[in-house]
Design a protein around this motif. Structure first.
Motif, short mmCIF file in Angstrom:
data_model
loop_
_atom_site.label_atom_id
_atom_site.label_comp_id
_atom_site.label_asym_id
_atom_site.label_seq_id
_atom_site.Cartn_x
_atom_site.Cartn_y
_atom_site.Cartn_z
N TRP A 1 -5.33 5.68 1.55
CA TRP A 1 -4.15 5.05 0.99
C TRP A 1 -4.50 4.46 -0.37
O TRP A 1 -5.66 4.21 -0.67
CB TRP A 1 -3.69 3.92 1.89
N PHE B 1 2.77 10.82 5.06
CA PHE B 1 2.01 10.15 6.11
C PHE B 1 2.49 10.60 7.49
O PHE B 1 1.70 10.96 8.36
CB PHE B 1 2.11 8.63 5.96
N VAL C 1 -4.64 -1.41 6.24
CA VAL C 1 -5.12 -0.64 5.10
C VAL C 1 -6.06 -1.58 4.35
O VAL C 1 -5.62 -2.62 3.84
CB VAL C 1 -3.96 -0.15 4.19
N PRO D 1 0.84 -1.20 0.00
CA PRO D 1 0.00 0.00 0.00
C PRO D 1 0.87 1.25 0.00
O PRO D 1 2.00 1.23 0.50
CB PRO D 1 -0.80 -0.11 1.30
N GLU D 2 0.35 2.31 -0.57
CA GLU D 2 1.09 3.56 -0.65
C GLU D 2 0.24 4.70 -0.14
O GLU D 2 -0.95 4.78 -0.44
CB GLU D 2 1.48 3.87 -2.10
N PHE D 3 0.87 5.58 0.62
CA PHE D 3 0.18 6.79 1.06
C PHE D 3 0.43 7.85 0.00
O PHE D 3 1.57 8.00 -0.46
CB PHE D 3 0.70 7.25 2.42
N HIS E 1 5.69 8.00 2.29
CA HIS E 1 5.74 7.79 3.74
C HIS E 1 5.96 9.10 4.48
O HIS E 1 5.41 9.32 5.56
CB HIS E 1 6.83 6.78 4.09
N GLY F 1 -8.66 1.54 0.90
CA GLY F 1 -7.62 2.50 1.23
C GLY F 1 -7.79 3.16 2.58
O GLY F 1 -7.05 4.08 2.91
#
Length: 134
Positions: A111, A48, A77, A39-41, A45, A81
Motif C-alpha cells: 500500500w 484491492f 497498513v 492509505p491507498e492501494f 480499492h 505499506g
C-alpha cells in the motif's frame, strides 16, 4: 397594556443582548493540523478487492454447501505499506474465516502508507466480505 409593555421590554432586552454579542471581538483562529492522508492501494480499492477475490477459493465452500456468508477483517497498513496484524473480526462460518484470512495474507502488493503532518503513520483498516454463490 401590561402585555404590550412586557413584549416591548422583552424585545428591547433581546435586541440589547444581540447588539452586545455583535460587538465582541472574534477569537484568534487556531491553526488546524493537516488532516491525515489515508492509505491507498495501488489501483484503488477496486484493485484491492480484485486481489482478494483472485486468492479466494470457493470450491471447498460449495462442497460444504456454504453458498453465502459475511465476514469482516481488520488489519494495519504499516509505515512501509505492508498489511500486518490481519485478523478476522466477525464471520458466519469458520471455513469462510479461514479462506478470507488466507486470501488477505496472499496479497503481497504494498500500500501507499498514510501520512499525517508529512510523516508516514500506521493506520488501522477494515475490509468486509459479502458473497453469494446462488
Amino acid at each position: 397594556m401590561k402585555k404590550s409593555l412586557f413584549f416591548i421590554l422583552l424585545f428591547w432586552t433581546i435586541s440589547m443582548y444581540a447588539q452586545k454579542d455583535s460587538t465582541t471581538s472574534p477569537k484568534p483562529q487556531q491553526t488546524v493540523p493537516a488532516s491525515p492522508k489515508a492509505p491507498e492501494f495501488p489501483g484503488g480499492h477496486r484493485a484491492f478487492v480484485n486481489e482478494i477475490l483472485k486468492n479466494f477459493r470457493t470450491s471447498a465452500l460449495v462442497k460444504a454447501e456454504i453458498m453465502s456468508a459475511r465476514a469482516t477483517a481488520n488489519f494495519i497498513v504499516d509505515t512501509e505499506g505492508n498489511m500486518v496484524d490481519i485478523k478476522i473480526e466477525s464471520y458466519e462460518h469458520t471455513m469462510v474465516r479461514d479462506e478470507f484470512l488466507k486470501a488477505l495474507k496472499m496479497v503481497k502488493t504494498k500500500w501507499i502508507p498514510a501520512e499525517q503532518d508529512g510523516k508516514k503513520v500506521r493506520t488501522p483498516m477494515r475490509q468486509p466480505l459479502v458473497f453469494n454463490l446462488k
